[in-house]
Every structure is written in structure tokens, then in C-alpha cells.
Design a protein around this motif. Structure first.
Motif, short mmCIF file in Angstrom:
data_model
loop_
_atom_site.label_atom_id
_atom_site.label_comp_id
_atom_site.label_asym_id
_atom_site.label_seq_id
_atom_site.Cartn_x
_atom_site.Cartn_y
_atom_site.Cartn_z
N VAL A 170 0.85 -1.20 0.00
CA VAL A 170 0.00 0.00 0.00
C VAL A 170 0.89 1.24 0.00
CG1 VAL A 170 -1.56 1.41 1.41
CG2 VAL A 170 -2.07 -1.01 1.03
N HIS A 173 2.61 1.56 -3.41
CA HIS A 173 1.68 2.06 -4.43
C HIS A 173 1.40 3.56 -4.24
CE1 HIS A 173 1.12 -1.73 -6.24
NE2 HIS A 173 -0.19 -1.70 -6.44
N GLU A 174 1.24 3.98 -3.00
CA GLU A 174 0.97 5.39 -2.75
C GLU A 174 2.14 6.25 -3.24
OE1 GLU A 174 -1.92 5.04 1.22
OE2 GLU A 174 0.24 5.35 1.46
N ILE A 207 -4.85 -0.10 -4.18
CA ILE A 207 -4.72 0.38 -2.80
C ILE A 207 -6.03 0.14 -2.05
CG2 ILE A 207 -4.56 2.46 -1.36
CD1 ILE A 207 -2.50 3.51 -3.45
N ASN A 211 -6.42 -2.37 1.13
CA ASN A 211 -6.92 -1.87 2.42
C ASN A 211 -8.11 -2.72 2.91
OD1 ASN A 211 -5.12 0.21 3.02
ND2 ASN A 211 -6.21 1.68 1.74
#
Length: 219
Positions: A170, A173-174, A207, A211
Motif C-alpha cells: 500500500v 503504491h501510494e 490500494i 486496504n
């Protein structure tokens, strides 16, 4: 009288045939001229389009485009390295599927960006041992994992691996989304900006997916 009339009649018919033939030739010539003009216009338009297309393909890049490709290549490679760790460590079908999709999407993008850099006469990050050096050299990029993170992930299996893998991915990717957003706003090369847009769309969706999986694993 009849003989004279017959000769005159034949002469008149011959004249009509010649006139008709001449008219046909004139019409054909006019039609040909019109076709040639139309063709010339089409050829000129096609030539202009080809020239514009070649210009868009060959040039039209700036320093941001180069920075985007040189940074995103090692960033993607680290994501692939993380994704490949899932095989043999995760027991989750969802994580296996996600890892496979990450690899399928990002490996071709690495090849494409490498091609751009070579075409621009710029250095392209290496692979293998060079990849590890390149990744550590880019540790300041958004979302890049440090050596300790990667080493720790390698030691985990099962649910512990899934949780850590998703958490790190995550963040990874962010970081990629931030880099792609910069390319979208400051880049110049059309294909690079388009790829950046695809990265933003695809990785934001992943993402959200990760999550949700983390929420289930933590619940």
C-alpha cells in the motif's frame, strides 16, 4: 440525289461521333483533374499527419519525463520483487492474485520506459545486481522499501506475510501514485503522461483492494 444524301448523312454521323468522343474525353479529363486534385490534397494531408505523428513520437519530452522513467523503473522493479515473494509464502488466494496482477502490469511498463530512455539517449537503470543498487540509490523516492523491510518480508509466511506484504505494498503504491501525479502535471511526453495516468488509476484501485484485505486480516 440519294447518293449525295447518303454521303452527307454518313459525314454528319461521323462528325457527331467525333464530337461525342471529344466530349467524353473532356469529361474524363475534368474528372481526372478533379481526382488528381483530391488525391494531392489527401496526400498532402497524410504527409502532414505522418510528420506530426513522427514529431510527437520522436521529441516532445523534457527533464521530468526522463526523471519519471529513471525513477519509476527501479520503483516498479521493487514492486515485482515484493510480488514474487508471495509465491511460497502466502496462503491467501487474494494475495496471490494481486501479486500476479502487479507483475503482469508493471513488467511491461519497465520495458516500455527502458525503451524511451534508450531512444532519448539517457541512462536506463540496470537489472539484477544493478537493480538492488539502483533501488537502494532511490530509497528516498516515495514508497520505496529499505533493505531491512525487504529482508524482514522474506522471513515471513502465512498470515504474517500477508499483513506485512499488503501494508508495505500500500505504501509502495501510494509512492508510485505521487510520482505519477508529478509526471501528469509536469511531464511533456504524451506516452509517459498516459502511462502515469494508467498508474494512478490502477494503483489507486489496488490500494483500495489491499486496504479491504487488511481490514479483514486485522478484524
Amino acid at each position: 440525289m440519294n447518293s449525295t444524301y447518303g454521303i452527307r448523312n454518313l459525314t454528319r454521323r461521323a462528325a457527331l461521333v467525333v464530337a461525342a468522343g471529344a466530349a467524353t474525353f473532356v469529361l474524363a479529363a475534368c474528372g481526372g483533374d478533379g481526382g488528381d486534385k483530391s488525391g494531392s490534397g489527401h496526400d498532402a494531408h497524410a504527409s502532414a499527419s505522418e510528420s506530426a505523428g513522427a514529431e510527437a513520437t520522436s521529441g516532445a519530452h523534457n527533464a521530468q519525463d526522463v526523471s519519471f522513467a529513471q525513477g519509476m523503473i527501479p520503483h516498479h522493479r521493487q514492486a515485482l520483487e515484493m510480488a514474487r515473494l508471495a509465491e511460497g509464502r502466502t496462503t491467501s488466494g487474494a494475495v496471490k492474485d494481486l501479486a500476479a496482477r502487479i507483475e503482469k502490469a508493471q513488467d511491461p511498463e519497465i520495458k516500455t520506459m527502458t525503451g524511451w530512455l534508450k531512444a532519448w539517449g539517457e541512462d536506463a537503470p540496470g537489472s539484477g545486481k544493478d537493480m538492488d543498487h539502483s533501488a537502494s540509490g532511490h530509497s528516498g523516492m516515495p514508497g520505496m522499501m529499505g533493505g531491512e523491510d525487504m529482508a524482514g518480508l522474506e522471513k515471513l509466511t502465512g498470515r504474517a506475510f500477508d499483513t506485512q506484504f499488503l501494508t508495505l505494498m500500500v505504501e509502495h503504491h501510494e509512492g508510485a501514485v505521487k510520482m505519477a501525479d508529478v509526471e501528469k502535471s509536469k511531464g511533456r511526453y504524451g506516452p509517459a503522461k498516459a502511462m502515469a495516468g494508467d498508474i494512478v488509476t490502477a494503483q489507486n484501485a489496488e490500494i483500495g483492494e489491499m486496504n479491504k484485505l487488511l481490514g479483514k486480516s486485522r478484524g
